[in-house]
Design an enzyme around this catalytic site. Structure first.
Site: not given
Ligand code: URA
Length: 243
Positions: A106
């Site tokens: 993310d």
């Molecule tokens: N899980 C999440 O919620 N975000 C990420 O960036 C990676 C795994």
């Protein structure tokens, strides 16, 4: 494969930086098909030529594998009209053709992201049946307990989604290490949300048997070593590995 400059071939194979390879060539330490290479501009087919440095054979791969310490605020994409992407962060020396992030983090997550042009590896890394575990450090808005660990170990079921069993190890009051082998959208955040905790910080530390290099500063990248590539390509990594 099209012929490439020898300094590019050997720096991509992690022998040394471009200027380091030039110095090796100048010192007569590089052979191609048994002949001393005289100039860094000389071109060879990387896949059909045998190379050695100081008599040691060089493994040349057709794909690139780059570890980036992704900062928060950067998009896990190859291109974007507005936002900075993980590819934009790479120095020219690492900007090989057709790189893409194998799996997304993310925008507000930091840590290890693998950039490659090897579609098969990317597929393998993301498929749950490959058992390539990704390890995350997670900070939450509430105290975590052994019953959260148990819930993760059992697998989490929400109204619309099932998450496979995951291992959690408590690190401190609101901190934990978590390993998952899937790569569903916002997976870690949604798993914690399902047990009534919100993630306030997330960092990926490890993919399969390869850990984020602690000497990399945020935003820095380097090529995987040959040993790390073999580790990623050849082994499955189960949850029983020491977390
Ligand atoms: N899980 C999440 O919620 N975000 C990420 O960036 C990676 C795994």
């Amino acid at each position: 494969m099209a012929a490439q400059r020898i300094d590019k071939i050997l720096s991509s194979a992690n022998i040394a930086s471009r200027s380091g390879v030039k110095a090796l060539i100048k010192a007569g330490r590089v052979l191609a098909n048994g002949q001393v290479v005289k100039r860094p501009e000389e071109k060879f087919d990387p896949l059909t030529t045998t190379f050695s440095v100081d008599g040691q054979p060089v493994v040349v791969r057709s794909y690139s594998y780059i570890m980036l310490y992704k900062p928060q605020g950067v998009l896990s994409a190859s291109t974007d009209k507005r936002a900075k992407t993980v590819i934009d962060l790479l120095p020219d020396e690492l900007k090989d053709r057709d790189l893409f992030p194998a799996g997304r983090l993310d925008k507000d997550t930091e840590g290890f992201i693998l950039l490659t042009n090897d579609g098969n590896l990317a597929h393998k890394m993301l498929a749950p049946k490959s058992h390539v575990y990704k390890r995350y450090e997670v900070h939450c808005d509430r105290i975590l307990t052994e019953s959260d660990c148990q819930a993760f170990a059992n697998g989490i079921q929400t109204g619309e989604q099932t998450f496979l069993p995951a291992e959690m190890k408590l690190l401190g009051e609101n901190k934990a290490l978590v390993e998952i082998c899937e790569g569903k959208f916002h997976q870690i955040k949604r798993m914690f949300h399902a047990v009534g905790a919100e993630v306030i910080y997330l960092k990926r530390l490890k993919i399969g048997g390869v850990s984020l290099d602690e000497t990399l500063a945020v935003g820095q990248a380097r090529r995987l070593t040959e040993q790390e590539i073999v580790e990623l390509l050849s082994r499955n990594h189960g949850i029983n590995e020491e977390i």
